[in-house]
Write a protein that holds these residues in place. Structure first.
Motif, PDB file in Angstrom:
ATOM      1  N   ALA A  69       1.062  -1.435   0.323  1.00  8.23           N
ATOM      2  CA  ALA A  69       0.145   0.118  -0.144  1.00  8.23           C
ATOM      3  C   ALA A  69       0.736   1.266   0.088  1.00  8.23           C
ATOM      4  CB  ALA A  69      -1.264  -0.402   1.197  1.00  8.23           C
ATOM      5  N   THR A  70       1.588   1.375  -1.473  1.00  5.24           N
ATOM      6  CA  THR A  70       2.840   2.326  -0.949  1.00  5.24           C
ATOM      7  C   THR A  70       2.660   3.459  -2.040  1.00  5.24           C
ATOM      8  OG1 THR A  70       4.298   1.313  -2.085  1.00  5.24           O
ATOM      9  CG2 THR A  70       4.493   1.008   0.342  1.00  5.24           C
ATOM     10  N   GLY A  71       2.952   4.738  -2.797  1.00  6.40           N
ATOM     11  CA  GLY A  71       2.979   5.470  -3.821  1.00  6.40           C
ATOM     12  C   GLY A  71       2.071   6.582  -2.806  1.00  6.40           C
ATOM     13  N   ILE A  72       2.138   7.800  -4.181  1.00  4.71           N
ATOM     14  CA  ILE A  72       2.552   9.188  -3.983  1.00  4.71           C
ATOM     15  C   ILE A  72       1.719   9.809  -5.756  1.00  4.71           C
ATOM     16  CG2 ILE A  72       4.365   9.248  -3.089  1.00  4.71           C
ATOM     17  CD1 ILE A  72       5.721  10.408  -5.484  1.00  4.71           C
ATOM     18  N   LEU A  73       1.067  10.184  -5.691  1.00  2.00           N
ATOM     19  CA  LEU A  73      -0.191  11.300  -6.505  1.00  2.00           C
ATOM     20  C   LEU A  73       0.731  12.087  -6.760  1.00  2.00           C
ATOM     21  CD1 LEU A  73      -2.312  10.888  -7.634  1.00  2.00           C
ATOM     22  CD2 LEU A  73      -2.882  13.679  -6.066  1.00  2.00           C
ATOM     23  N   ALA A  74       1.790  12.924  -6.169  1.00  2.00           N
ATOM     24  CA  ALA A  74       2.903  13.471  -7.230  1.00  2.00           C
ATOM     25  C   ALA A  74       4.201  13.526  -6.442  1.00  2.00           C
ATOM     26  CB  ALA A  74       2.433  14.544  -7.849  1.00  2.00           C
ATOM     27  N   PRO A  75       5.608  14.214  -6.738  1.00  3.53           N
ATOM     28  CA  PRO A  75       6.551  14.637  -5.651  1.00  3.53           C
ATOM     29  C   PRO A  75       6.029  15.586  -4.742  1.00  3.53           C
ATOM     30  CG  PRO A  75       7.333  13.890  -7.146  1.00  3.53           C
ATOM     31  CD  PRO A  75       5.719  14.167  -7.963  1.00  3.53           C
ATOM     32  N   GLU A  76       6.309  15.938  -3.808  1.00  4.19           N
ATOM     33  CA  GLU A  76       5.805  17.087  -2.673  1.00  4.19           C
ATOM     34  C   GLU A  76       5.990  18.029  -3.105  1.00  4.19           C
ATOM     35  OE1 GLU A  76       6.695  18.181   1.595  1.00  4.19           O
ATOM     36  OE2 GLU A  76       7.667  16.423   1.263  1.00  4.19           O
ATOM     37  N   GLY A  77       4.479  18.620  -3.384  1.00  9.56           N
ATOM     38  CA  GLY A  77       5.322  20.094  -3.331  1.00  9.56           C
ATOM     39  C   GLY A  77       4.962  20.577  -5.389  1.00  9.56           C
ATOM     40  N   GLN A  78       4.220  19.138  -5.924  1.00 10.42           N
ATOM     41  CA  GLN A  78       3.778  19.109  -6.759  1.00 10.42           C
ATOM     42  C   GLN A  78       2.639  18.209  -7.683  1.00 10.42           C
ATOM     43  OE1 GLN A  78       6.695  18.595 -10.202  1.00 10.42           O
ATOM     44  NE2 GLN A  78       8.746  18.166  -8.976  1.00 10.42           N
ATOM     45  N   ALA A  79       1.913  18.834  -8.395  1.00  8.06           N
ATOM     46  CA  ALA A  79       0.659  17.842  -8.378  1.00  8.06           C
ATOM     47  C   ALA A  79       0.771  17.352 -10.024  1.00  8.06           C
ATOM     48  CB  ALA A  79      -0.638  18.829  -8.802  1.00  8.06           C
ATOM     49  N   PRO A  80      -0.404  16.358 -10.047  1.00 11.31           N
ATOM     50  CA  PRO A  80      -0.422  15.411 -11.506  1.00 11.31           C
ATOM     51  C   PRO A  80      -0.428  16.094 -12.865  1.00 11.31           C
ATOM     52  CG  PRO A  80      -1.659  14.230 -10.141  1.00 11.31           C
ATOM     53  CD  PRO A  80      -1.124  15.935  -9.604  1.00 11.31           C
ATOM     54  N   GLU A  81       0.030  16.145 -13.742  1.00 13.02           N
ATOM     55  CA  GLU A  81       0.280  16.897 -15.469  1.00 13.02           C
ATOM     56  C   GLU A  81      -1.089  16.970 -15.681  1.00 13.02           C
ATOM     57  OE1 GLU A  81       4.441  14.404 -14.910  1.00 13.02           O
ATOM     58  OE2 GLU A  81       1.487  14.248 -15.101  1.00 13.02           O
ATOM     59  N   LYS A  82      -1.372  17.796 -16.444  1.00 16.14           N
ATOM     60  CA  LYS A  82      -2.606  18.017 -17.050  1.00 16.14           C
ATOM     61  C   LYS A  82      -2.123  18.365 -18.132  1.00 16.14           C
ATOM     62  CE  LYS A  82      -5.536  20.595 -13.298  1.00 16.14           C
ATOM     63  NZ  LYS A  82      -6.209  21.538 -12.673  1.00 16.14           N
ATOM     64  N   THR A  83      -1.197  18.741 -18.478  1.00 14.42           N
ATOM     65  CA  THR A  83      -1.050  18.956 -20.342  1.00 14.42           C
ATOM     66  C   THR A  83       0.144  18.280 -20.551  1.00 14.42           C
ATOM     67  OG1 THR A  83       0.338  20.925 -19.482  1.00 14.42           O
ATOM     68  CG2 THR A  83      -2.453  20.802 -21.030  1.00 14.42           C
ATOM     69  N   GLY A 131      -6.738   1.239 -20.627  1.00 15.48           N
ATOM     70  CA  GLY A 131      -7.968   0.944 -22.498  1.00 15.48           C
ATOM     71  C   GLY A 131      -9.059   2.339 -21.731  1.00 15.48           C
ATOM     72  N   ASP A 132      -9.114   1.561 -20.178  1.00 15.55           N
ATOM     73  CA  ASP A 132      -9.901   3.351 -19.242  1.00 15.55           C
ATOM     74  C   ASP A 132      -9.762   4.266 -19.467  1.00 15.55           C
ATOM     75  OD1 ASP A 132     -12.469   2.835 -17.845  1.00 15.55           O
ATOM     76  OD2 ASP A 132     -11.542   3.552 -16.532  1.00 15.55           O
ATOM     77  N   ASN A 133      -8.629   5.196 -20.349  1.00 16.89           N
ATOM     78  CA  ASN A 133      -8.023   5.757 -20.025  1.00 16.89           C
ATOM     79  C   ASN A 133      -8.306   6.549 -21.644  1.00 16.89           C
ATOM     80  OD1 ASN A 133      -7.014   8.482 -19.943  1.00 16.89           O
ATOM     81  ND2 ASN A 133      -5.107   7.914 -20.416  1.00 16.89           N
ATOM     82  N   ARG A 134      -9.784   8.070 -20.795  1.00 19.17           N
ATOM     83  CA  ARG A 134     -10.427   8.596 -22.204  1.00 19.17           C
ATOM     84  C   ARG A 134     -10.210   9.507 -21.404  1.00 19.17           C
ATOM     85  NH1 ARG A 134     -13.525   4.045 -20.447  1.00 19.17           N
ATOM     86  NH2 ARG A 134     -14.145   2.833 -21.837  1.00 19.17           N
ATOM     87  N   MET A 135      -9.651   9.952 -20.796  1.00 22.28           N
ATOM     88  CA  MET A 135      -9.476  12.260 -19.908  1.00 22.28           C
ATOM     89  C   MET A 135      -8.036  12.034 -20.418  1.00 22.28           C
ATOM     90  SD  MET A 135     -11.583  11.860 -16.796  1.00 22.28           S
ATOM     91  CE  MET A 135     -12.057  13.818 -17.005  1.00 22.28           C
ATOM     92  N   GLY A 136      -7.019  11.575 -20.373  1.00 21.55           N
ATOM     93  CA  GLY A 136      -5.599  11.633 -20.897  1.00 21.55           C
ATOM     94  C   GLY A 136      -5.074  12.358 -19.467  1.00 21.55           C
ATOM     95  N   GLY A 137      -4.055  13.094 -19.975  1.00 21.04           N
ATOM     96  CA  GLY A 137      -3.379  14.106 -18.339  1.00 21.04           C
ATOM     97  C   GLY A 137      -2.619  13.229 -17.376  1.00 21.04           C
ATOM     98  N   TRP A 138      -2.555  13.558 -17.386  1.00 20.61           N
ATOM     99  CA  TRP A 138      -1.450  12.457 -15.437  1.00 20.61           C
ATOM    100  C   TRP A 138      -0.945  11.063 -15.730  1.00 20.61           C
ATOM    101  CZ3 TRP A 138      -4.707  11.243 -10.216  1.00 20.61           C
ATOM    102  CH2 TRP A 138      -5.927  12.594  -9.868  1.00 20.61           C
ATOM    103  N   TYR A 139       0.250  12.029 -16.691  1.00 21.10           N
ATOM    104  CA  TYR A 139       1.019  11.321 -17.553  1.00 21.10           C
ATOM    105  C   TYR A 139       1.931  10.351 -16.312  1.00 21.10           C
ATOM    106  CZ  TYR A 139      -0.459  13.796 -21.736  1.00 21.10           C
ATOM    107  OH  TYR A 139      -1.633  14.236 -22.892  1.00 21.10           O
ATOM    108  N   SER A 140       2.488  11.175 -15.286  1.00 21.52           N
ATOM    109  CA  SER A 140       3.819  10.052 -14.956  1.00 21.52           C
ATOM    110  C   SER A 140       2.673   8.791 -13.828  1.00 21.52           C
ATOM    111  CB  SER A 140       4.364  10.940 -13.396  1.00 21.52           C
ATOM    112  OG  SER A 140       4.937  12.175 -15.095  1.00 21.52           O
ATOM    113  N   TYR A 141       1.659   9.605 -12.971  1.00 19.00           N
ATOM    114  CA  TYR A 141       0.655   8.466 -12.359  1.00 19.00           C
ATOM    115  C   TYR A 141       0.067   7.931 -13.232  1.00 19.00           C
ATOM    116  CZ  TYR A 141      -2.158   7.793  -7.968  1.00 19.00           C
ATOM    117  OH  TYR A 141      -2.620   6.641  -7.256  1.00 19.00           O
TER     118      TYR A 141
END
Length: 223
Positions: A69-83, A131-141
């Motif tokens: 149950a480990t993981g990060i959404l993005a590195p500290e101080g950053q957020a998932p990329e939208k573009t 297969g379920d990706n219909r919105m794009g973005g969040w590239y790294s995660y």
């Protein structure tokens, strides 16, 4: 393993100080002998092979049930990329180190300690589904979780060659009320409910399901 645990199944929670990991530990505490590993509890750094080995080597075999149950959404101080323009190579590498390489190192150390009928759930995410990706973005995660799914699938095949009764799967817990999802607009469930769901699903799966990708209701998710 302590003597009072000898008659109980052994559960290992890696990431036991996080919202979901802690809830899984609470839920299993009355029915299993628990080993809890996390950064805050034991100094685990999933990006460091030596740290993973040091944390897993003392774990007493056999392990009957394990949750990664480990993981990060993005590195500290950053957020998932939208573009695409928002992609940062260093941040992407950090996300992969925690979300993909970390589970790989854990599975490498864990595999020899599993019982013949062990159940292993690696928490990934639905957004890791191509297969379920219909919105794009969040590239790294997205990409890191897709990689974690592939690693889990491969590990299930290898582990299954020696342990025919084992089940190793990728699990999507849903959107859970934790600091991890703070500010994320979606219907959420409590960490305790998510833990109960995941434990139930993993308990119902059979070796024929090993290597699959399932959600909190036991429904298979496309790769």
């Amino acid at each position: 393993m302590a003597s009072n645990c000898l008659r109980m199944k052994h559960a290992l929670i890696i990431g036991a100080s996080g919202g979901i990991g802690a809830a899984i530990a609470r839920t299993l505490s009355q029915t299993h002998c628990l080993t809890e590993i996390s950064r805050s509890q034991t100094g685990l750094d999933v990006t460091d092979p030596d740290s993973v080995a040091a944390a897993l080597d003392p774990v007493v075999a056999p392990v009957d049930l394990a949750f990664v149950a480990t993981g990060i959404l993005a590195p500290e101080g950053q957020a998932p990329e939208k573009t695409l323009d928002a992609i940062d190579a260093h941040a992407m590498a950090q996300t992969f180190a925690v979300n993909a390489i970390g589970p790989a190192l854990i599975l490498r150390a864990l595999a020899p300690k599993l019982s013949e009928t062990a159940r292993v759930g690696v928490l990934t995410a639905r957004v890791g589904s191509i297969g379920d990706n219909r919105m794009g973005g969040w590239y790294s995660y997205r990409a890191a979780k897709a990689a974690a799914n592939q690693i889990t699938h491969g590990a299930a095949i290898e582990i299954g060659r020696k342990r025919k009764g084992a089940v190793v799967v990728a699990l999507h817990p849903g959107t859970v009320e934790t600091p991890f999802t703070e500010g994320y607009k979606a219907k959420k469930v409590s960490a305790d409910q998510a833990a109960a769901n995941l434990i139930d699903v993993l308990g119902r799966l059979t070796p024929e399901h090993s290597g699959g990708f399932f959600d909190y209701a036991g429904e298979e998710i496309p790769w």
